[in-house]
Write a protein that holds these residues in place. Sequence first.
Motif, PDB file in Angstrom:
ATOM      1  N   GLY A  11     -13.704  -4.246 -24.418  1.00  0.00           N
ATOM      2  CA  GLY A  11     -14.088  -5.425 -25.197  1.00  0.00           C
ATOM      3  C   GLY A  11     -13.159  -5.677 -26.369  1.00  0.00           C
ATOM      4  O   GLY A  11     -12.799  -6.817 -26.648  1.00  0.00           O
ATOM      5  N   VAL A  12     -12.766  -4.610 -27.053  1.00  0.00           N
ATOM      6  CA  VAL A  12     -11.821  -4.772 -28.166  1.00  0.00           C
ATOM      7  C   VAL A  12     -10.491  -5.317 -27.659  1.00  0.00           C
ATOM      8  O   VAL A  12      -9.888  -6.204 -28.274  1.00  0.00           O
ATOM      9  CB  VAL A  12     -11.638  -3.433 -28.917  1.00  0.00           C
ATOM     10  CG1 VAL A  12     -10.489  -3.495 -29.895  1.00  0.00           C
ATOM     11  CG2 VAL A  12     -12.920  -3.047 -29.634  1.00  0.00           C
ATOM     12  N   VAL A  15     -11.034  -9.048 -26.814  1.00  0.00           N
ATOM     13  CA  VAL A  15     -11.091  -9.856 -28.041  1.00  0.00           C
ATOM     14  C   VAL A  15      -9.701  -9.991 -28.646  1.00  0.00           C
ATOM     15  O   VAL A  15      -9.305 -11.077 -29.087  1.00  0.00           O
ATOM     16  CB  VAL A  15     -12.086  -9.244 -29.053  1.00  0.00           C
ATOM     17  CG1 VAL A  15     -11.926  -9.856 -30.424  1.00  0.00           C
ATOM     18  CG2 VAL A  15     -13.510  -9.436 -28.571  1.00  0.00           C
ATOM     19  N   GLY A  18      -7.796 -12.360 -26.559  1.00  0.00           N
ATOM     20  CA  GLY A  18      -8.359 -13.691 -26.774  1.00  0.00           C
ATOM     21  C   GLY A  18      -7.855 -14.320 -28.050  1.00  0.00           C
ATOM     22  O   GLY A  18      -7.450 -15.494 -28.075  1.00  0.00           O
ATOM     23  N   LEU A  19      -7.854 -13.545 -29.135  1.00  0.00           N
ATOM     24  CA  LEU A  19      -7.344 -14.073 -30.406  1.00  0.00           C
ATOM     25  C   LEU A  19      -5.849 -14.366 -30.321  1.00  0.00           C
ATOM     26  O   LEU A  19      -5.368 -15.365 -30.877  1.00  0.00           O
ATOM     27  CB  LEU A  19      -7.638 -13.079 -31.537  1.00  0.00           C
ATOM     28  CG  LEU A  19      -9.103 -12.929 -31.915  1.00  0.00           C
ATOM     29  CD1 LEU A  19      -9.266 -11.834 -32.962  1.00  0.00           C
ATOM     30  CD2 LEU A  19      -9.670 -14.242 -32.415  1.00  0.00           C
ATOM     31  N   ASN A  39     -10.422 -18.501 -25.391  1.00  0.00           N
ATOM     32  CA  ASN A  39     -11.869 -18.601 -25.610  1.00  0.00           C
ATOM     33  C   ASN A  39     -12.641 -17.755 -24.611  1.00  0.00           C
ATOM     34  O   ASN A  39     -13.589 -17.053 -24.976  1.00  0.00           O
ATOM     35  CB  ASN A  39     -12.322 -20.059 -25.503  1.00  0.00           C
ATOM     36  CG  ASN A  39     -11.983 -20.853 -26.737  1.00  0.00           C
ATOM     37  OD1 ASN A  39     -11.948 -20.316 -27.836  1.00  0.00           O
ATOM     38  ND2 ASN A  39     -11.724 -22.128 -26.552  1.00  0.00           N
ATOM     39  N   PHE A  42     -12.126 -14.083 -25.487  1.00  0.00           N
ATOM     40  CA  PHE A  42     -12.839 -13.736 -26.717  1.00  0.00           C
ATOM     41  C   PHE A  42     -14.332 -13.571 -26.458  1.00  0.00           C
ATOM     42  O   PHE A  42     -14.936 -12.578 -26.872  1.00  0.00           O
ATOM     43  CB  PHE A  42     -12.597 -14.800 -27.789  1.00  0.00           C
ATOM     44  CG  PHE A  42     -13.310 -14.523 -29.076  1.00  0.00           C
ATOM     45  CD1 PHE A  42     -12.821 -13.592 -29.968  1.00  0.00           C
ATOM     46  CD2 PHE A  42     -14.489 -15.184 -29.386  1.00  0.00           C
ATOM     47  CE1 PHE A  42     -13.485 -13.327 -31.159  1.00  0.00           C
ATOM     48  CE2 PHE A  42     -15.161 -14.929 -30.560  1.00  0.00           C
ATOM     49  CZ  PHE A  42     -14.653 -13.996 -31.448  1.00  0.00           C
ATOM     50  N   GLY A  45     -15.019 -10.516 -24.287  1.00  0.00           N
ATOM     51  CA  GLY A  45     -14.840  -9.304 -25.079  1.00  0.00           C
ATOM     52  C   GLY A  45     -16.008  -9.043 -26.006  1.00  0.00           C
ATOM     53  O   GLY A  45     -16.425  -7.903 -26.206  1.00  0.00           O
ATOM     54  N   LEU A  46     -16.551 -10.119 -26.575  1.00  0.00           N
ATOM     55  CA  LEU A  46     -17.726  -9.988 -27.436  1.00  0.00           C
ATOM     56  C   LEU A  46     -18.910  -9.438 -26.644  1.00  0.00           C
ATOM     57  O   LEU A  46     -19.647  -8.580 -27.139  1.00  0.00           O
ATOM     58  CB  LEU A  46     -18.065 -11.345 -28.053  1.00  0.00           C
ATOM     59  CG  LEU A  46     -19.090 -11.379 -29.148  1.00  0.00           C
ATOM     60  CD1 LEU A  46     -18.580 -10.602 -30.359  1.00  0.00           C
ATOM     61  CD2 LEU A  46     -19.396 -12.800 -29.530  1.00  0.00           C
ATOM     62  N   THR A  55     -25.592 -10.352 -27.568  1.00  0.00           N
ATOM     63  CA  THR A  55     -24.778 -11.553 -27.711  1.00  0.00           C
ATOM     64  C   THR A  55     -25.643 -12.797 -27.597  1.00  0.00           C
ATOM     65  O   THR A  55     -25.534 -13.721 -28.418  1.00  0.00           O
ATOM     66  CB  THR A  55     -23.673 -11.587 -26.637  1.00  0.00           C
ATOM     67  OG1 THR A  55     -22.873 -10.416 -26.763  1.00  0.00           O
ATOM     68  CG2 THR A  55     -22.795 -12.802 -26.799  1.00  0.00           C
TER      69      THR A  55
END
Length: 132
Positions: A11-12, A15, A18-19, A39, A42, A45-46, A55
């Motif tokens: 997930g990290v 993310v 994604g960023l 998007n 991200f 990943g969240l 979530t």
Amino acid sequence: MVALSDFQRIGVGLVGFGLFFILFGILLYFDSVLLALGNILFLSGLVFIIGLRRTFSFFFQRSKMKGSSFFLGGVIIVLLRWPLLGMLLEAYGFINLFRSFFPVAFGFLGSMVNIPLLSKLLQKVGDSSSMV
């Protein structure tokens, strides 16, 4: 240090990618494909980091429904290839979603001047008197 499970590590990474894609898409004059990919990465990943149930409970709280609708609506509009409008809606939704988190983050940034090496660096940057 906080121990992360394998799903949280994935997930990290998602993310982070994604960023990266979101920032790269903004730098390339709001490229809709890069923004859409960012998007999706991200949000997925969240989900990997905090879990699917948490979530959904975060995004669909009654007090955060306005911010969630703008943020997720912006994601959908970016996916429909209207990147500028979608990113504006996402930014407004992001601000509404994390409004309560900003004072904590700014307080943390303010406390960083107490770190010895960082405070010396900030003093040197502040003392530079170049006229360029």
